[in-house]
Design an enzyme around this catalytic site. Sequence first.
Site, mmCIF file in Angstrom:
data_model
loop_
_atom_site.group_PDB
_atom_site.id
_atom_site.type_symbol
_atom_site.label_atom_id
_atom_site.label_comp_id
_atom_site.label_asym_id
_atom_site.label_seq_id
_atom_site.Cartn_x
_atom_site.Cartn_y
_atom_site.Cartn_z
ATOM 1 N N GLU A 51 4.831 -3.640 12.367
ATOM 2 C CA GLU A 51 3.810 -2.608 12.098
ATOM 3 C C GLU A 51 2.661 -3.332 11.424
ATOM 4 O OE1 GLU A 51 3.895 0.448 13.031
ATOM 5 O OE2 GLU A 51 5.990 0.812 13.506
ATOM 6 N N GLU A 106 8.527 3.143 14.489
ATOM 7 C CA GLU A 106 9.344 3.573 13.352
ATOM 8 C C GLU A 106 9.351 5.093 13.322
ATOM 9 O OE1 GLU A 106 9.452 -0.011 10.198
ATOM 10 O OE2 GLU A 106 7.732 1.296 9.955
ATOM 11 N N CYS A 151 -3.071 1.694 6.695
ATOM 12 C CA CYS A 151 -3.268 1.119 8.028
ATOM 13 C C CYS A 151 -3.833 2.167 8.969
ATOM 14 C CB CYS A 151 -1.952 0.590 8.558
ATOM 15 S SG CYS A 151 -0.660 1.843 8.552
ATOM 16 N N ASN A 203 0.806 -1.234 0.000
ATOM 17 C CA ASN A 203 0.000 0.000 0.000
ATOM 18 C C ASN A 203 0.839 1.284 0.000
ATOM 19 O OD1 ASN A 203 0.742 -0.397 2.685
ATOM 20 N ND2 ASN A 203 -1.120 0.527 3.477
HETATM 21 P P1 NAD Z 1 0.349 -8.835 3.994
HETATM 22 O O1 NAD Z 1 0.507 -9.161 5.424
HETATM 23 O O2 NAD Z 1 -0.472 -9.736 3.151
HETATM 24 O O3 NAD Z 1 1.778 -8.773 3.280
HETATM 25 C C1 NAD Z 1 2.824 -7.975 3.801
HETATM 26 C C2 NAD Z 1 4.145 -8.546 3.312
HETATM 27 O O4 NAD Z 1 4.312 -9.861 3.845
HETATM 28 C C3 NAD Z 1 4.250 -8.682 1.793
HETATM 29 O O5 NAD Z 1 5.575 -8.433 1.410
HETATM 30 C C4 NAD Z 1 3.902 -10.140 1.574
HETATM 31 O O6 NAD Z 1 4.430 -10.664 0.372
HETATM 32 C C5 NAD Z 1 4.547 -10.779 2.782
HETATM 33 N N1 NAD Z 1 3.983 -12.076 3.168
HETATM 34 C C6 NAD Z 1 2.739 -12.535 2.962
HETATM 35 N N2 NAD Z 1 2.608 -13.767 3.487
HETATM 36 C C7 NAD Z 1 3.804 -14.086 4.033
HETATM 37 C C8 NAD Z 1 4.310 -15.207 4.732
HETATM 38 N N3 NAD Z 1 3.562 -16.291 4.964
HETATM 39 N N4 NAD Z 1 5.582 -15.185 5.165
HETATM 40 C C9 NAD Z 1 6.345 -14.106 4.947
HETATM 41 N N5 NAD Z 1 5.947 -13.008 4.289
HETATM 42 C C10 NAD Z 1 4.679 -12.991 3.844
HETATM 43 O O7 NAD Z 1 -0.161 -7.322 3.936
HETATM 44 P P2 NAD Z 1 -0.524 -6.462 2.656
HETATM 45 O O8 NAD Z 1 -1.833 -6.947 2.128
HETATM 46 O O9 NAD Z 1 0.633 -6.386 1.739
HETATM 47 O O10 NAD Z 1 -0.689 -5.013 3.312
HETATM 48 C C11 NAD Z 1 -1.829 -4.607 3.951
HETATM 49 C C12 NAD Z 1 -1.699 -4.757 5.451
HETATM 50 O O11 NAD Z 1 -0.545 -4.062 5.899
HETATM 51 C C13 NAD Z 1 -2.855 -4.158 6.190
HETATM 52 O O12 NAD Z 1 -3.252 -5.015 7.224
HETATM 53 C C14 NAD Z 1 -2.286 -2.864 6.757
HETATM 54 O O13 NAD Z 1 -2.927 -2.379 7.905
HETATM 55 C C15 NAD Z 1 -0.891 -3.262 7.023
HETATM 56 N N6 NAD Z 1 -0.036 -2.070 7.097
HETATM 57 C C16 NAD Z 1 0.396 -1.664 8.320
HETATM 58 C C17 NAD Z 1 1.165 -0.514 8.442
HETATM 59 C C18 NAD Z 1 1.659 -0.041 9.784
HETATM 60 O O14 NAD Z 1 2.557 0.792 9.803
HETATM 61 N N7 NAD Z 1 1.128 -0.516 10.899
HETATM 62 C C19 NAD Z 1 1.509 0.208 7.298
HETATM 63 C C20 NAD Z 1 1.056 -0.228 6.064
HETATM 64 C C21 NAD Z 1 0.280 -1.388 5.979
#
Ligand code: NAD
Length: 493
Positions: free
Chosen positions: A265, A473, A299, A166
């Site tokens: 995060e 962060e 997020c 995102n």
């Molecule tokens: P996601 O958890 O599906 O993926 C995040 C990352 O993890 C990607 O690089 C993905 O390829 C990797 N990943 C997925 N499955 C994995 C596994 N089994 N093992 C290791 N890596 C794996 O999240 P998303 O859909 O890419 O992003 C959206 C989410 O991120 C939302 O829940 C959002 O709230 C969160 N987010 C949080 C923050 C924050 O600062 N708190 C900031 C941005 C996004």
Amino acid sequence: MTTMHKTTPQTGFDLAAVPTGLFIGGTWRPGSTGQRIDVIDPSTGAAIAAVADASVEDAMVAVQAATDAGTGWAATAPRKRSEILRRCFELMVERKDMLAQLISLENGKALSDAQGEVAYAAEFFRWFAEEAVRLNGEISTAPSGANKIIVQHQPIGVAVLVTPWNFPAAMATRKIAPALAAGCTCVLKPATETPLTAYALAALFAEAGVPDGVVNVITTGRSGPVVSAMLHDPRVRKLSFTGSTEVGRRLLHEAADTVISCSMELGGNAPFIVFDDADLDAAIEGAMIAKMRNGGEACTAANRFYVQGGIAEAFSQRLAERMGAMQVGPGYEAATQCGPLINQGAVDRIAGLIDDASSRGAKVLTGGRPLDRQGFYFPPTVIAGVAGDATIMQEEIFGPVAAIATFASEDEVIAAANATEYGLIAYVYTRDLARGLRVSERLESGMVGLNRGIVSDPAAPFGGVKQSGLGREGAHHGILEFCETKYIAVSWG
Ligand code: NAD
């Protein structure tokens, strides 16, 4: 390594200039699998590029490259590291238009949002260039008088950085900049949906003088095994993850086996609370930013609107007017205010949330159904009278939908706001500063926007409580996440 399309028909953007191979030890490589991962333009649904698909073996080569570069980088003078980070900031600012277009192409967000992201992402390099030379320790005398206590912050070692789609630039720089400032080397695994921005940044960092092996970038269609292998490798000492709570939990389990330090995060479910005495104009402006920045795919996005009875009708109508008037279209078209969602799955999921809320009595004030056009479009939507047990009030929406419920008292709204496993951010609007601060203190979240719809700032500690995360962060806290504390007891007579 170059992409399969020279230019995209929609924008004329020169994708051929963006590398698509793995970036390991300062060189671009095809990856041992020989396979490629398509990158989809969410504005059309068409493939615009294909990137290398790393294997576990490739990941191990990247970890070795980071390890080899580690000693030299940790020993590099802080001033020198700082100047390289500063150069990364300057180059990102110089290339801001190119980077924004690239983000918009692969993520779908409106160009104005992408430009905002590049500015925010670059700021982490400026901030941590300043922090790199301020990593002060402590010295004190033991209470017994027998010795001195010296405390130092040492680089923790090789860091694995895993980022979501995102904010393809900012989530990477929010980790890379403090890691490098602390003296750590890293392997970045960006989201499969948005790999091009990460590779464009890797090339830019090399140009800025980041030595070979200090930043390595690998894309993979097998995130689970690849990240797991890195977390089980004793050369790796840090995981910094941004993504969903579900994947975060899984990685915490993985990291436990090698007791790796974790900064997480994770997801959010932000309440946006408007009291009767709020400045309505300011609350609407704040709601538009908190809800619609990044098309709601943030997020920090306001997820649950709680509006006090006396102001609820006026707030709902005005928010529906503003959101209903937004221009929806391809992210990279200048007039667009709300781009597409990341994929069809996101469109279907959000349609399901609205159906569920409607079946429990919610009323659609604007939007409500996916747009019938090529690409992954969902219009800005406002629903009012949403029941507390509707799924949309429990789950992260991650899209342009505002769900509004009403409340009567301060205690009632605090209880409702805190009734979630998440705790990233909350927003509060009131003219009564004492109430604003009192409510802010009682809200279970790592951050509060008090009469503000946006809080993100590289100089402030960003992060959540409860299942929204661990660690912070940005700010001075951000560099400490990449440090170990060393205590030396000294007797010098
Ligand atoms: P996601 O958890 O599906 O993926 C995040 C990352 O993890 C990607 O690089 C993905 O390829 C990797 N990943 C997925 N499955 C994995 C596994 N089994 N093992 C290791 N890596 C794996 O999240 P998303 O859909 O890419 O992003 C959206 C989410 O991120 C939302 O829940 C959002 O709230 C969160 N987010 C949080 C923050 C924050 O600062 N708190 C900031 C941005 C996004």
